[in-house]
Design a protein around this motif. Structure first.
Motif, PDB file in Angstrom:
ATOM      1  N   LEU A  61       0.645  -1.309   0.041  1.00 17.66           N
ATOM      2  CA  LEU A  61       0.222   0.007  -0.059  1.00 17.66           C
ATOM      3  C   LEU A  61       0.844   1.072  -0.101  1.00 17.66           C
ATOM      4  O   LEU A  61       0.469   2.183  -0.476  1.00 17.66           O
ATOM      5  CB  LEU A  61      -1.067  -0.055   1.297  1.00 17.66           C
ATOM      6  N   GLY A  62       1.921   1.338   0.913  1.00 17.05           N
ATOM      7  CA  GLY A  62       2.804   2.392   0.637  1.00 17.05           C
ATOM      8  C   GLY A  62       3.535   2.604  -0.602  1.00 17.05           C
ATOM      9  O   GLY A  62       3.442   3.845  -0.937  1.00 17.05           O
ATOM     10  N   TYR A  63       3.853   1.500  -1.156  1.00 12.19           N
ATOM     11  CA  TYR A  63       4.248   1.753  -2.699  1.00 12.19           C
ATOM     12  C   TYR A  63       3.022   2.282  -3.675  1.00 12.19           C
ATOM     13  O   TYR A  63       3.357   3.216  -4.150  1.00 12.19           O
ATOM     14  CB  TYR A  63       4.586   0.634  -3.323  1.00 12.19           C
ATOM     15  N   GLN A  64       2.144   1.736  -3.456  1.00 11.24           N
ATOM     16  CA  GLN A  64       1.054   2.614  -4.398  1.00 11.24           C
ATOM     17  C   GLN A  64       0.650   4.014  -3.754  1.00 11.24           C
ATOM     18  O   GLN A  64       0.417   4.773  -4.785  1.00 11.24           O
ATOM     19  CB  GLN A  64      -0.327   1.635  -3.992  1.00 11.24           C
ATOM     20  N   ILE A  65       0.752   4.538  -2.752  1.00 11.80           N
ATOM     21  CA  ILE A  65       0.664   5.616  -2.304  1.00 11.80           C
ATOM     22  C   ILE A  65       1.721   6.792  -2.720  1.00 11.80           C
ATOM     23  O   ILE A  65       1.251   7.727  -3.335  1.00 11.80           O
ATOM     24  CB  ILE A  65       0.515   5.793  -0.854  1.00 11.80           C
ATOM     25  N   VAL A  67       3.397   6.209  -5.563  1.00  8.13           N
ATOM     26  CA  VAL A  67       3.284   6.209  -7.224  1.00  8.13           C
ATOM     27  C   VAL A  67       2.159   6.668  -7.633  1.00  8.13           C
ATOM     28  O   VAL A  67       1.849   7.279  -8.869  1.00  8.13           O
ATOM     29  CB  VAL A  67       3.669   4.907  -7.715  1.00  8.13           C
ATOM     30  N   ASN A  68       1.002   6.434  -7.013  1.00  9.99           N
ATOM     31  CA  ASN A  68      -0.305   6.855  -7.289  1.00  9.99           C
ATOM     32  C   ASN A  68      -0.965   7.730  -6.193  1.00  9.99           C
ATOM     33  O   ASN A  68      -2.189   7.307  -5.851  1.00  9.99           O
ATOM     34  CB  ASN A  68      -1.140   5.689  -7.621  1.00  9.99           C
ATOM     35  N   THR A  69      -0.361   8.658  -5.581  1.00  6.29           N
ATOM     36  CA  THR A  69      -0.781   9.570  -4.648  1.00  6.29           C
ATOM     37  C   THR A  69      -2.210   9.962  -5.010  1.00  6.29           C
ATOM     38  O   THR A  69      -2.906  10.105  -3.951  1.00  6.29           O
ATOM     39  CB  THR A  69       0.265  10.633  -4.286  1.00  6.29           C
ATOM     40  N   GLN A  70      -2.529  10.645  -6.059  1.00  3.22           N
ATOM     41  CA  GLN A  70      -3.794  11.148  -6.368  1.00  3.22           C
ATOM     42  C   GLN A  70      -4.613  10.205  -6.211  1.00  3.22           C
ATOM     43  O   GLN A  70      -6.035  10.568  -5.844  1.00  3.22           O
ATOM     44  CB  GLN A  70      -3.562  11.442  -7.823  1.00  3.22           C
ATOM     45  N   GLU A  71      -4.625   8.775  -6.467  1.00  2.40           N
ATOM     46  CA  GLU A  71      -5.709   7.955  -6.260  1.00  2.40           C
ATOM     47  C   GLU A  71      -5.682   7.423  -4.817  1.00  2.40           C
ATOM     48  O   GLU A  71      -7.003   7.559  -4.133  1.00  2.40           O
ATOM     49  CB  GLU A  71      -5.434   6.760  -7.221  1.00  2.40           C
ATOM     50  N   TYR A  72      -4.546   7.055  -4.316  1.00  3.13           N
ATOM     51  CA  TYR A  72      -4.620   6.542  -2.728  1.00  3.13           C
ATOM     52  C   TYR A  72      -4.645   7.488  -1.820  1.00  3.13           C
ATOM     53  O   TYR A  72      -4.859   6.900  -0.485  1.00  3.13           O
ATOM     54  CB  TYR A  72      -3.392   5.666  -2.708  1.00  3.13           C
ATOM     55  N   ALA A  73      -4.462   8.737  -2.006  1.00  7.00           N
ATOM     56  CA  ALA A  73      -4.196   9.619  -0.645  1.00  7.00           C
ATOM     57  C   ALA A  73      -4.913  11.185  -1.245  1.00  7.00           C
ATOM     58  O   ALA A  73      -4.384  12.062  -0.755  1.00  7.00           O
ATOM     59  CB  ALA A  73      -2.668   9.672  -0.434  1.00  7.00           C
ATOM     60  N   LYS A  74      -5.744  11.015  -1.954  1.00 10.50           N
ATOM     61  CA  LYS A  74      -6.437  12.385  -2.565  1.00 10.50           C
ATOM     62  C   LYS A  74      -6.968  13.079  -1.519  1.00 10.50           C
ATOM     63  O   LYS A  74      -6.634  14.440  -1.838  1.00 10.50           O
ATOM     64  CB  LYS A  74      -7.389  11.812  -3.639  1.00 10.50           C
ATOM     65  N   ARG A  80      -1.714  18.525  -8.378  1.00 10.40           N
ATOM     66  CA  ARG A  80      -1.948  17.466  -9.152  1.00 10.40           C
ATOM     67  C   ARG A  80      -0.466  16.429  -9.087  1.00 10.40           C
ATOM     68  O   ARG A  80      -0.238  15.603 -10.145  1.00 10.40           O
ATOM     69  CB  ARG A  80      -2.046  17.947 -10.783  1.00 10.40           C
ATOM     70  N   LEU A  81       0.450  16.716  -8.081  1.00 11.66           N
ATOM     71  CA  LEU A  81       1.743  15.911  -7.968  1.00 11.66           C
ATOM     72  C   LEU A  81       1.368  14.584  -7.045  1.00 11.66           C
ATOM     73  O   LEU A  81       0.417  14.423  -6.626  1.00 11.66           O
ATOM     74  CB  LEU A  81       2.433  16.834  -7.047  1.00 11.66           C
ATOM     75  N   ASN A  82       2.419  13.764  -7.714  1.00 11.50           N
ATOM     76  CA  ASN A  82       2.284  12.279  -6.778  1.00 11.50           C
ATOM     77  C   ASN A  82       3.739  12.528  -6.299  1.00 11.50           C
ATOM     78  O   ASN A  82       4.505  13.077  -6.576  1.00 11.50           O
ATOM     79  CB  ASN A  82       2.082  11.102  -7.788  1.00 11.50           C
ATOM     80  N   LEU A 131       3.272  18.672  -1.741  1.00 13.13           N
ATOM     81  CA  LEU A 131       1.698  18.406  -2.508  1.00 13.13           C
ATOM     82  C   LEU A 131       0.728  19.508  -2.048  1.00 13.13           C
ATOM     83  O   LEU A 131      -0.516  19.236  -2.627  1.00 13.13           O
ATOM     84  CB  LEU A 131       1.524  17.085  -1.672  1.00 13.13           C
ATOM     85  N   ASN A 132       1.258  20.294  -1.394  1.00 12.89           N
ATOM     86  CA  ASN A 132       0.469  21.490  -1.096  1.00 12.89           C
ATOM     87  C   ASN A 132      -0.991  20.945  -0.523  1.00 12.89           C
ATOM     88  O   ASN A 132      -2.006  21.409  -0.741  1.00 12.89           O
ATOM     89  CB  ASN A 132       0.027  22.468  -2.219  1.00 12.89           C
ATOM     90  N   GLY A 133      -0.943  20.075   0.401  1.00 16.32           N
ATOM     91  CA  GLY A 133      -2.083  19.386   0.909  1.00 16.32           C
ATOM     92  C   GLY A 133      -2.035  19.409   2.543  1.00 16.32           C
ATOM     93  O   GLY A 133      -1.830  20.585   3.277  1.00 16.32           O
TER      94      GLY A 133
END
Length: 279
Positions: A61-65, A67-74, A80-82, A131-133
């Motif tokens: 899951l950490g890997y997915q977050i 590389v795909n931050t927009q999907e897994y931690a939106k 719009r960065l990962n 990520l300005n989040g």
């Protein structure tokens, strides 16, 4: 398992065969030796070492977050960065602020907030600034997963070890910054992927504007952006720009509008602010 095997295989080939890794390691290894620290080999663990347990699921899951931050931690991202836009190849690229071994250097005192930071603190700093989040809650399964992934990538690295590949390989400009030249370099080398307006395309992320990193991100410092550009850009063609051109294009990019960070007023409370901090 295939997803990670392919990435690590590619990175293993990069480390063992490419001139890029040699450029990274040579000077940094020399400096590590001069300080009396033993040289550490860049050796990401094999995906076969991921346990078949809940911890293994956390690592994946950490890997997915990453590389795909927009999907897994939106919910925690404000642009719009990962993560992998800066930590290339899921944090496995030794030329791009790699995660390999990083868990071994934390906890660590940082002058920017004048306190000892944990690895989780550092992850959240990236979410807030790059990520300005907003920060992931301390008990968040997503935060724990990213920490687990980085910790797994740090397996076998002694606590407190000096990492030759940590961060980015610094470069020096031999003349005053020339943003006009940087604009030309951007148009010739960068705009095809990042867009002529710098706002990103399907091929590459925005490098300025409301969907890019904030003014308080590390990449907002010209020296940091120049080092990243020099060793990694254009993508797959790193090391092709001169040091001066890398600095100039970094100066041009970082002179463009980007999100503010209200908490910046609290940075470096005890001094130590870098000379090229944009605020």
């Amino acid at each position: 398992m295939i997803w990670l095997l392919s990435v690590i295989f590619g990175m293993t080939m990069l480390v063992s065969c490419s001139g890029e890794s040699a450029r990274v390691n040579t000077g940094e290894l020399r400096r590590a030796d001069q300080t009396g620290s033993a040289s550490i080999e860049f050796a990401p663990p094999s995906p076969e070492t991921i346990p078949g347990s809940q911890l293994g699921e956390q690592i994946r899951l950490g890997y997915q977050i990453v590389v795909n931050t927009q999907e897994y931690a939106k919910p925690y991202v404000g642009n719009r960065l990962n993560c992998t836009n800066c930590h290339l190849d899921g944090g496995l690229n030794p030329n791009a602020a790699s995660f390999v071994g990083l868990a071994a250097v934390y906890p660590e005192y940082r002058t920017r907030n004048a306190r000892v930071n944990t690895l989780a603190d550092r992850v959240n700093e990236c979410f807030e600034r790059s990520l300005n989040g907003r920060a992931l809650p301390p008990d968040s399964s997503k935060l724990q997963a990213v920490v687990a992934y980085i910790t797994w990538l740090s397996h076998g690295v002694p606590q407190g070890a000096a990492l030759p590949w940590r961060g980015l390989q610094g470069i020096d400009s031999r003349r005053p910054l020339d943003p006009v030249n940087g604009k030309k370099v951007f148009a010739n080398k960068c705009a095809f992927c990042h867009g002529s307006d710098g706002l990103g395309t399907m091929a590459a992320p925005p490098v300025w504007g409301p969907q890019s990193y904030s003014i308080a991100a590390g990449m907002a410092r010209v020296s940091v952006a120049a080092a990243f550009i020099k060793s990694n850009m254009p993508r797959t063609w790193g090391w092709t720009l001169s040091d001066d051109d890398a600095y100039d294009v970094a100066a041009f990019i970082n002179a463009q509008p980007r999100p503010d960070f209200p908490g910046k007023a609290n940075d470096w409370p005890k001094g130590g602010k870098p000379a090229d901090s944009p605020y």
